[in-house]
Design a protein around this motif. Structure first.
Motif, PDB file in Angstrom:
ATOM      1  N   LYS A  79       0.842  -1.195   0.000  1.00  7.14           N
ATOM      2  CA  LYS A  79       0.000   0.000   0.000  1.00  7.14           C
ATOM      3  C   LYS A  79       0.878   1.247   0.000  1.00  7.14           C
ATOM      4  CE  LYS A  79      -3.740   2.079   2.569  1.00  7.14           C
ATOM      5  NZ  LYS A  79      -3.348   3.207   3.347  1.00  7.14           N
ATOM      6  N   THR A  80       0.495   2.215  -0.822  1.00  7.49           N
ATOM      7  CA  THR A  80       1.227   3.472  -0.874  1.00  7.49           C
ATOM      8  C   THR A  80       0.976   4.256   0.414  1.00  7.49           C
ATOM      9  OG1 THR A  80       1.620   5.471  -2.146  1.00  7.49           O
ATOM     10  CG2 THR A  80      -0.635   4.694  -2.075  1.00  7.49           C
ATOM     11  N   HIS A  81       1.998   4.945   0.883  1.00  6.39           N
ATOM     12  CA  HIS A  81       1.839   5.741   2.107  1.00  6.39           C
ATOM     13  C   HIS A  81       1.890   7.234   1.824  1.00  6.39           C
ATOM     14  CE1 HIS A  81       1.864   2.273   4.723  1.00  6.39           C
ATOM     15  NE2 HIS A  81       2.892   1.802   4.045  1.00  6.39           N
ATOM     16  N   ASP A  82       2.520   7.612   0.722  1.00 13.90           N
ATOM     17  CA  ASP A  82       2.667   9.035   0.445  1.00 13.90           C
ATOM     18  C   ASP A  82       1.671   9.548  -0.594  1.00 13.90           C
ATOM     19  OD1 ASP A  82       3.647   7.983  -1.912  1.00 13.90           O
ATOM     20  OD2 ASP A  82       5.675   8.771  -1.681  1.00 13.90           O
ATOM     21  N   GLY A  83       0.870   8.664  -1.194  1.00 17.81           N
ATOM     22  CA  GLY A  83      -0.127   9.078  -2.168  1.00 17.81           C
ATOM     23  C   GLY A  83       0.435   9.448  -3.531  1.00 17.81           C
ATOM     24  N   LYS A  84       1.732   9.181  -3.742  1.00 16.08           N
ATOM     25  CA  LYS A  84       2.318   9.528  -5.036  1.00 16.08           C
ATOM     26  C   LYS A  84       3.296   8.474  -5.561  1.00 16.08           C
ATOM     27  CE  LYS A  84       6.025  12.375  -3.141  1.00 16.08           C
ATOM     28  NZ  LYS A  84       6.734  13.630  -3.225  1.00 16.08           N
ATOM     29  N   THR A  85       3.470   7.383  -4.828  1.00 17.16           N
ATOM     30  CA  THR A  85       4.400   6.333  -5.243  1.00 17.16           C
ATOM     31  C   THR A  85       3.640   5.071  -5.622  1.00 17.16           C
ATOM     32  OG1 THR A  85       6.082   7.213  -3.755  1.00 17.16           O
ATOM     33  CG2 THR A  85       6.396   4.962  -4.526  1.00 17.16           C
ATOM     34  N   LEU A  86       4.044   4.481  -6.728  1.00 15.19           N
ATOM     35  CA  LEU A  86       3.457   3.235  -7.205  1.00 15.19           C
ATOM     36  C   LEU A  86       4.580   2.233  -7.392  1.00 15.19           C
ATOM     37  CD1 LEU A  86       1.037   1.625  -8.314  1.00 15.19           C
ATOM     38  CD2 LEU A  86       1.499   2.671 -10.540  1.00 15.19           C
ATOM     39  N   LYS A  87       4.514   1.119  -6.662  1.00 12.35           N
ATOM     40  CA  LYS A  87       5.532   0.070  -6.765  1.00 12.35           C
ATOM     41  C   LYS A  87       4.832  -1.256  -6.997  1.00 12.35           C
ATOM     42  CE  LYS A  87       8.938   2.173  -3.708  1.00 12.35           C
ATOM     43  NZ  LYS A  87       9.818   1.969  -2.564  1.00 12.35           N
ATOM     44  N   PHE A  88       5.408  -2.053  -7.888  1.00 10.40           N
ATOM     45  CA  PHE A  88       4.888  -3.398  -8.054  1.00 10.40           C
ATOM     46  C   PHE A  88       5.943  -4.307  -8.661  1.00 10.40           C
ATOM     47  CE2 PHE A  88       3.554  -1.123 -11.905  1.00 10.40           C
ATOM     48  CZ  PHE A  88       3.940  -1.980 -12.927  1.00 10.40           C
ATOM     49  N   VAL A  89       5.711  -5.599  -8.491  1.00 12.87           N
ATOM     50  CA  VAL A  89       6.560  -6.640  -9.049  1.00 12.87           C
ATOM     51  C   VAL A  89       5.650  -7.580  -9.804  1.00 12.87           C
ATOM     52  CG1 VAL A  89       8.093  -8.579  -8.504  1.00 12.87           C
ATOM     53  CG2 VAL A  89       8.176  -6.494  -7.116  1.00 12.87           C
ATOM     54  N   ARG A  90       6.049  -7.963 -10.984  1.00 13.42           N
ATOM     55  CA  ARG A  90       5.301  -9.005 -11.676  1.00 13.42           C
ATOM     56  C   ARG A  90       6.272 -10.036 -12.206  1.00 13.42           C
ATOM     57  NH1 ARG A  90       2.441  -6.374 -17.009  1.00 13.42           N
ATOM     58  NH2 ARG A  90       4.294  -5.357 -17.747  1.00 13.42           N
ATOM     59  N   GLU A  91       5.771 -11.254 -12.258  1.00 15.46           N
ATOM     60  CA  GLU A  91       6.606 -12.374 -12.657  1.00 15.46           C
ATOM     61  C   GLU A  91       5.788 -13.315 -13.522  1.00 15.46           C
ATOM     62  OE1 GLU A  91       8.637 -15.972 -10.238  1.00 15.46           O
ATOM     63  OE2 GLU A  91       9.177 -13.959  -9.544  1.00 15.46           O
ATOM     64  N   LYS A  92       6.432 -13.820 -14.558  1.00 16.69           N
ATOM     65  CA  LYS A  92       5.774 -14.755 -15.460  1.00 16.69           C
ATOM     66  C   LYS A  92       6.756 -15.877 -15.768  1.00 16.69           C
ATOM     67  CE  LYS A  92       3.629 -15.074 -20.015  1.00 16.69           C
ATOM     68  NZ  LYS A  92       3.275 -14.336 -21.233  1.00 16.69           N
ATOM     69  N   THR A  93       6.279 -17.115 -15.652  1.00 16.76           N
ATOM     70  CA  THR A  93       7.102 -18.279 -15.951  1.00 16.76           C
ATOM     71  C   THR A  93       6.529 -18.985 -17.166  1.00 16.76           C
ATOM     72  OG1 THR A  93       7.639 -18.546 -13.609  1.00 16.76           O
ATOM     73  CG2 THR A  93       8.005 -20.450 -15.031  1.00 16.76           C
ATOM     74  N   PHE A 109       7.449   4.008  -9.550  1.00 16.48           N
ATOM     75  CA  PHE A 109       7.148   5.305 -10.158  1.00 16.48           C
ATOM     76  C   PHE A 109       6.757   6.290  -9.074  1.00 16.48           C
ATOM     77  CE2 PHE A 109       5.294   2.809 -13.972  1.00 16.48           C
ATOM     78  CZ  PHE A 109       6.535   2.685 -14.547  1.00 16.48           C
ATOM     79  N   VAL A 110       7.119   7.553  -9.270  1.00 12.48           N
ATOM     80  CA  VAL A 110       6.712   8.622  -8.360  1.00 12.48           C
ATOM     81  C   VAL A 110       5.997   9.681  -9.188  1.00 12.48           C
ATOM     82  CG1 VAL A 110       7.465  10.378  -6.714  1.00 12.48           C
ATOM     83  CG2 VAL A 110       8.651   8.176  -6.810  1.00 12.48           C
ATOM     84  N   LEU A 111       4.821  10.083  -8.704  1.00 14.97           N
ATOM     85  CA  LEU A 111       3.964  11.037  -9.383  1.00 14.97           C
ATOM     86  C   LEU A 111       4.325  12.460  -8.974  1.00 14.97           C
ATOM     87  CD1 LEU A 111       1.370  11.220 -11.170  1.00 14.97           C
ATOM     88  CD2 LEU A 111       0.064  11.152  -9.045  1.00 14.97           C
ATOM     89  N   TYR A 112       4.461  13.334  -9.980  1.00 14.34           N
ATOM     90  CA  TYR A 112       4.720  14.761  -9.760  1.00 14.34           C
ATOM     91  C   TYR A 112       3.683  15.540 -10.558  1.00 14.34           C
ATOM     92  CZ  TYR A 112       9.236  12.951  -8.271  1.00 14.34           C
ATOM     93  OH  TYR A 112      10.242  12.253  -7.641  1.00 14.34           O
ATOM     94  N   GLY A 113       2.464  15.642 -10.051  1.00 11.49           N
ATOM     95  CA  GLY A 113       1.398  16.346 -10.757  1.00 11.49           C
ATOM     96  C   GLY A 113       1.017  15.635 -12.033  1.00 11.49           C
ATOM     97  N   ASN A 114       1.281  16.254 -13.173  1.00  7.96           N
ATOM     98  CA  ASN A 114       0.946  15.668 -14.471  1.00  7.96           C
ATOM     99  C   ASN A 114       2.113  14.915 -15.108  1.00  7.96           C
ATOM    100  OD1 ASN A 114      -1.782  16.419 -14.617  1.00  7.96           O
ATOM    101  ND2 ASN A 114      -1.188  18.502 -15.173  1.00  7.96           N
ATOM    102  N   ASN A 115       3.088  14.547 -14.301  1.00  9.14           N
ATOM    103  CA  ASN A 115       4.253  13.788 -14.764  1.00  9.14           C
ATOM    104  C   ASN A 115       4.567  12.693 -13.750  1.00  9.14           C
ATOM    105  OD1 ASN A 115       5.234  15.552 -17.099  1.00  9.14           O
ATOM    106  ND2 ASN A 115       5.120  17.011 -15.413  1.00  9.14           N
ATOM    107  N   PHE A 116       5.237  11.660 -14.208  1.00 11.01           N
ATOM    108  CA  PHE A 116       5.810  10.700 -13.279  1.00 11.01           C
ATOM    109  C   PHE A 116       7.162  10.258 -13.808  1.00 11.01           C
ATOM    110  CE2 PHE A 116       3.432   7.602 -15.932  1.00 11.01           C
ATOM    111  CZ  PHE A 116       4.407   6.632 -16.165  1.00 11.01           C
ATOM    112  N   SER A 117       7.989   9.755 -12.916  1.00  8.49           N
ATOM    113  CA  SER A 117       9.279   9.207 -13.321  1.00  8.49           C
ATOM    114  C   SER A 117       9.603   8.052 -12.395  1.00  8.49           C
ATOM    115  CB  SER A 117      10.374  10.272 -13.276  1.00  8.49           C
ATOM    116  OG  SER A 117      10.553  10.724 -11.951  1.00  8.49           O
TER     117      SER A 117
END
Length: 153
Positions: A79-93, A109-117
């Motif tokens: 769960k995000t705590h700062d309201g602007k960070t998105l983290k995930f892991v995906r795996e496929k075998t 990813f970190v959200l900065y208004g209308n941009n993310f990086s």
């Protein structure tokens, strides 16, 4: 003899709402991915430019590539705590000729208004028929996105 018992009770309904996916990520995005480092740069694309549509519900992120038609549903575990960070892991075998290949992706990813990086790490592990690791290729991408449509809450 019949005993008639009647009870009046109200049904209680409740729920917990947790934001695993910051709502600011929802919408369509122009995204550029650039290879930062790799132990096998020939295997990975140096750069890509895509249009993504991000939506979701609960802890499920839905990512659609509007150009290729590709669609993924990714379960977000943290769960995000700062309201602007998105983290995930995906795996496929997958099985290829009796051998196992594991594709892993680690995204932040970190959200900065209308941009993310952020970053996107890819790992490809190839195993022999006895399930022993034969080869591991990896790449790290720098990702940047600009909002095309949607609103930032």
């Amino acid at each position: 003899m019949f005993f008639c018992l009647s009870a009046n009770a109200e049904t209680l309904k409740g729920g917990v709402s947790e934001d695993y996916i910051p709502k600011g990520f929802f919408g369509s995005w122009g995204v550029i991915s650039k290879l930062s480092s790799s132990n096998n740069p020939v295997m990975f694309n140096y750069e890509s430019r895509d249009v993504w549509m991000l939506s979701g519900y609960g802890n499920v992120l839905v990512l659609e590539n509007l150009e290729s038609g590709a669609r993924s549903e990714i379960t977000i575990k943290d769960k995000t705590h700062d309201g602007k960070t998105l983290k995930f892991v995906r795996e496929k075998t997958v099985q290829e000729g009796g051998k196992k290949v594991v594709y892993k992706e680690i995204v932040s990813f970190v959200l900065y208004g209308n941009n993310f990086s952020g970053t996107d790490d890819f790992i490809v592990e190839r195993y022999d028929t006895e399930n022993k690791l034969e080869k591991k290729d990896s790449a790290k991408y720098s990702i940047s996105g600009v909002r095309i449509s949607g609103t930032n809450p």
